[in-house]
Every structure is written in C-alpha cells, then in structure tokens.
Motif scaffolding. Sequence first.
Motif, PDB file in Angstrom:
ATOM      1  N   GLN A 117       0.816  -1.224   0.000  1.00  0.00           N
ATOM      2  CA  GLN A 117       0.000   0.000   0.000  1.00  0.00           C
ATOM      3  C   GLN A 117       0.850   1.274   0.000  1.00  0.00           C
ATOM      4  O   GLN A 117       0.513   2.267   0.648  1.00  0.00           O
ATOM      5  CB  GLN A 117      -0.973  -0.019   1.186  1.00  0.00           C
ATOM      6  CG  GLN A 117      -1.908  -1.212   1.162  1.00  0.00           C
ATOM      7  CD  GLN A 117      -2.853  -1.267   2.351  1.00  0.00           C
ATOM      8  OE1 GLN A 117      -2.817  -0.416   3.234  1.00  0.00           O
ATOM      9  NE2 GLN A 117      -3.692  -2.295   2.393  1.00  0.00           N
ATOM     10  N   VAL A 118       1.963   1.233  -0.757  1.00  0.00           N
ATOM     11  CA  VAL A 118       2.823   2.410  -0.881  1.00  0.00           C
ATOM     12  C   VAL A 118       3.080   2.761  -2.350  1.00  0.00           C
ATOM     13  O   VAL A 118       3.969   3.563  -2.645  1.00  0.00           O
ATOM     14  CB  VAL A 118       4.167   2.205  -0.143  1.00  0.00           C
ATOM     15  CG1 VAL A 118       3.957   2.073   1.359  1.00  0.00           C
ATOM     16  CG2 VAL A 118       4.924   0.990  -0.693  1.00  0.00           C
ATOM     17  N   ALA A 119       2.316   2.183  -3.267  1.00  0.00           N
ATOM     18  CA  ALA A 119       2.585   2.381  -4.691  1.00  0.00           C
ATOM     19  C   ALA A 119       2.537   3.851  -5.101  1.00  0.00           C
ATOM     20  O   ALA A 119       3.296   4.273  -5.992  1.00  0.00           O
ATOM     21  CB  ALA A 119       1.595   1.566  -5.533  1.00  0.00           C
ATOM     22  N   ASP A 120       1.689   4.644  -4.471  1.00  0.00           N
ATOM     23  CA  ASP A 120       1.561   6.056  -4.835  1.00  0.00           C
ATOM     24  C   ASP A 120       2.794   6.868  -4.454  1.00  0.00           C
ATOM     25  O   ASP A 120       2.955   7.998  -4.930  1.00  0.00           O
ATOM     26  CB  ASP A 120       0.328   6.664  -4.160  1.00  0.00           C
ATOM     27  CG  ASP A 120      -0.976   6.120  -4.737  1.00  0.00           C
ATOM     28  OD1 ASP A 120      -0.930   5.524  -5.829  1.00  0.00           O
ATOM     29  OD2 ASP A 120      -2.023   6.293  -4.086  1.00  0.00           O
ATOM     30  N   GLN A 121       3.646   6.306  -3.607  1.00  0.00           N
ATOM     31  CA  GLN A 121       4.845   7.031  -3.162  1.00  0.00           C
ATOM     32  C   GLN A 121       6.106   6.576  -3.891  1.00  0.00           C
ATOM     33  O   GLN A 121       7.179   7.133  -3.654  1.00  0.00           O
ATOM     34  CB  GLN A 121       5.060   6.799  -1.661  1.00  0.00           C
ATOM     35  CG  GLN A 121       3.908   7.257  -0.791  1.00  0.00           C
ATOM     36  CD  GLN A 121       3.914   6.514   0.529  1.00  0.00           C
ATOM     37  OE1 GLN A 121       2.945   5.850   0.893  1.00  0.00           O
ATOM     38  NE2 GLN A 121       5.012   6.599   1.260  1.00  0.00           N
ATOM     39  N   VAL A 122       5.996   5.567  -4.755  1.00  0.00           N
ATOM     40  CA  VAL A 122       7.178   4.898  -5.299  1.00  0.00           C
ATOM     41  C   VAL A 122       7.335   5.149  -6.794  1.00  0.00           C
ATOM     42  O   VAL A 122       6.360   5.094  -7.550  1.00  0.00           O
ATOM     43  CB  VAL A 122       7.085   3.378  -5.030  1.00  0.00           C
ATOM     44  CG1 VAL A 122       8.131   2.610  -5.826  1.00  0.00           C
ATOM     45  CG2 VAL A 122       7.243   3.094  -3.536  1.00  0.00           C
ATOM     46  N   ASP A 123       8.569   5.427  -7.211  1.00  0.00           N
ATOM     47  CA  ASP A 123       8.947   5.508  -8.619  1.00  0.00           C
ATOM     48  C   ASP A 123      10.009   4.449  -8.878  1.00  0.00           C
ATOM     49  O   ASP A 123      10.971   4.337  -8.101  1.00  0.00           O
ATOM     50  CB  ASP A 123       9.513   6.888  -8.960  1.00  0.00           C
ATOM     51  CG  ASP A 123       8.525   8.001  -8.682  1.00  0.00           C
ATOM     52  OD1 ASP A 123       7.405   7.938  -9.216  1.00  0.00           O
ATOM     53  OD2 ASP A 123       8.879   8.927  -7.925  1.00  0.00           O
ATOM     54  N   LEU A 124       9.869   3.696  -9.955  1.00  0.00           N
ATOM     55  CA  LEU A 124      10.840   2.668 -10.318  1.00  0.00           C
ATOM     56  C   LEU A 124      11.544   3.071 -11.604  1.00  0.00           C
ATOM     57  O   LEU A 124      10.903   3.448 -12.583  1.00  0.00           O
ATOM     58  CB  LEU A 124      10.137   1.317 -10.488  1.00  0.00           C
ATOM     59  CG  LEU A 124       9.454   0.772  -9.233  1.00  0.00           C
ATOM     60  CD1 LEU A 124       8.677  -0.497  -9.560  1.00  0.00           C
ATOM     61  CD2 LEU A 124      10.475   0.493  -8.130  1.00  0.00           C
ATOM     62  N   VAL A 125      12.881   2.954 -11.582  1.00  0.00           N
ATOM     63  CA  VAL A 125      13.705   3.387 -12.707  1.00  0.00           C
ATOM     64  C   VAL A 125      14.634   2.247 -13.098  1.00  0.00           C
ATOM     65  O   VAL A 125      15.343   1.697 -12.245  1.00  0.00           O
ATOM     66  CB  VAL A 125      14.542   4.638 -12.344  1.00  0.00           C
ATOM     67  CG1 VAL A 125      15.431   5.046 -13.505  1.00  0.00           C
ATOM     68  CG2 VAL A 125      13.633   5.788 -11.924  1.00  0.00           C
ATOM     69  N   THR A 126      14.642   1.890 -14.369  1.00  0.00           N
ATOM     70  CA  THR A 126      15.593   0.905 -14.870  1.00  0.00           C
ATOM     71  C   THR A 126      16.863   1.642 -15.275  1.00  0.00           C
ATOM     72  O   THR A 126      16.867   2.428 -16.219  1.00  0.00           O
ATOM     73  CB  THR A 126      15.021   0.146 -16.082  1.00  0.00           C
ATOM     74  OG1 THR A 126      13.834  -0.538 -15.680  1.00  0.00           O
ATOM     75  CG2 THR A 126      16.028  -0.866 -16.607  1.00  0.00           C
ATOM     76  N   ALA A 127      17.926   1.415 -14.522  1.00  0.00           N
ATOM     77  CA  ALA A 127      19.170   2.140 -14.772  1.00  0.00           C
ATOM     78  C   ALA A 127      20.325   1.438 -14.077  1.00  0.00           C
ATOM     79  O   ALA A 127      20.138   0.708 -13.105  1.00  0.00           O
ATOM     80  CB  ALA A 127      19.074   3.588 -14.276  1.00  0.00           C
TER      81      ALA A 127
END
Length: 253
Positions: free
Chosen positions: A132-142
């Motif tokens: 329940q934290v998806a709205d706070q998370v950014d995922l970056v492929t790097a």
Amino acid sequence: MSNTSLRRGRYGVDGPGWLLALGGGVVAPLAAVAAGGPRWLLRIPPVLAVPAGLYLHATVRGKFLVWEEQLDALDLRGDERILDLGCGRGAVLTAVARRVPKGRVTGVDIWRTVDQSGNNQQAAAGNAEREQVADQVDLVTADMRQLPLGDDQFDVVVSSMAIHNITSARGREEAVREAYRVLKPGGRLLIADIFHARRYLDILLAAGAVNTSCTDAGPRMWWSGPWIPTLLVSAEKPAAHPGDDDRDGTQQS
C-alpha cells in the motif's frame, strides 16, 4: 516503526544460485547413499546444513529485521525524498516508503534474476501495491554506475546487498560515487553489503563524507556464516553552511 510480521510483499531470495548450491550439498549426499552410495557421504549434510540455514534465515528474515532497525534509527520526518540503489523486488524500498507517507521513494535496478529470484520491475511494483505504498514509489531501470538523476536530489540514499554484484572495483567505486553525488548536503547514505564495504567507506571519505562508520550487522545477516558477514556503511554529505552562497545564489569566490 514497522513490524516485519505484517509484510505483505513477496520478496524472493538473494543469490538464489548460492542457496541452491548449499541446499544441494545437503540433499545430494543423502540421495546418493539412499541409492547405494558410500556411507561416508552422510558426513557432508551436517556440515552444510548450518551454513544453508544461516543463509536462508538471512534472506527471508534476518535482513528485514536489520533494515527495520536501521530505518527506525534514521528518525525520518515523513516527507523525505529517498533513493534505493539496487532495489530488487522492493524489500527495503517498501519498508522505507511506509516511513515517508508525505515523501517519495525512487528504486533503481537493472533487474537481474541471478542477484535475486524473480527480480523484475513488475515484481517490485506488485510489492509496492501489496504494501500500500505504490503512490509514493517511482521505479527506474538504470545502471547504478550512471544514474539518470541530478545532483543533490535525495535526503537519504540506501542500498542493500547490491553494489557487490558489480564485478569490477572501478564499477563499484563509480556506484558509490554516484550514490554520494545525488545525496543532498546534510543527507545520509546507508549501504548494507558484503566483501567490499570497507572500501566503500574509503571512497566516501575521499569524496568528503563526514560522520562515517562501518559496523557489522551481526549473525542475522551472515550469508552462511561469520566468514561472509554483512557490513553497514553509514555516511553524511556535509551540510551547506550559511555564507557559502551569496544572496543571488552564486558561489562566492
């Protein structure tokens, strides 16, 4: 503070090949004896059972307990921007996101399954949803050696069992320098890793880090035994001092 028993995510295991090798070392001799092999093979499973058990505990429980304590000790306000380098399926990513309900957490990875079972961006996103934290998370492929991120962006940078997966010493140095580069002045860097952690501390000291330490995480993060401990490297980027910049924002000579 978060209770590890309330975890909803599915986080796999670290270094699945190593765990499989240890487990195979326990099972294969028993199978060989059952098939008529020499009984001296029975001496092998007890020797490997303890390392296999310690490794399994570290990856499914111990690392979570250690990180809960480390994140609690940061005493976060709740609105920080945080970066997780080598976030994998999000074990630390989601734990820190729960602590910053008004902040943002960025996870960076190249998603290699050799480093963590089932490691992919979809798994990390799914765990963020479950926690329940998806709205706070950014995922970056790097690649953590060349972060597509600006300088001085994050209040905290964390990394768990990731930098050692870079095979070259130069590459590991680049990753540590990148972690320090994107850290805000006054920010805190926390790395949990094996084999090369003391070298990370040297790199950070050379870069100007202060309030540094390198401590042993203890038996909960032994990867088969005390011969492969986890070390915790902590450092701060010096805070900017009043007078470093003049009123129009340009650096004084």
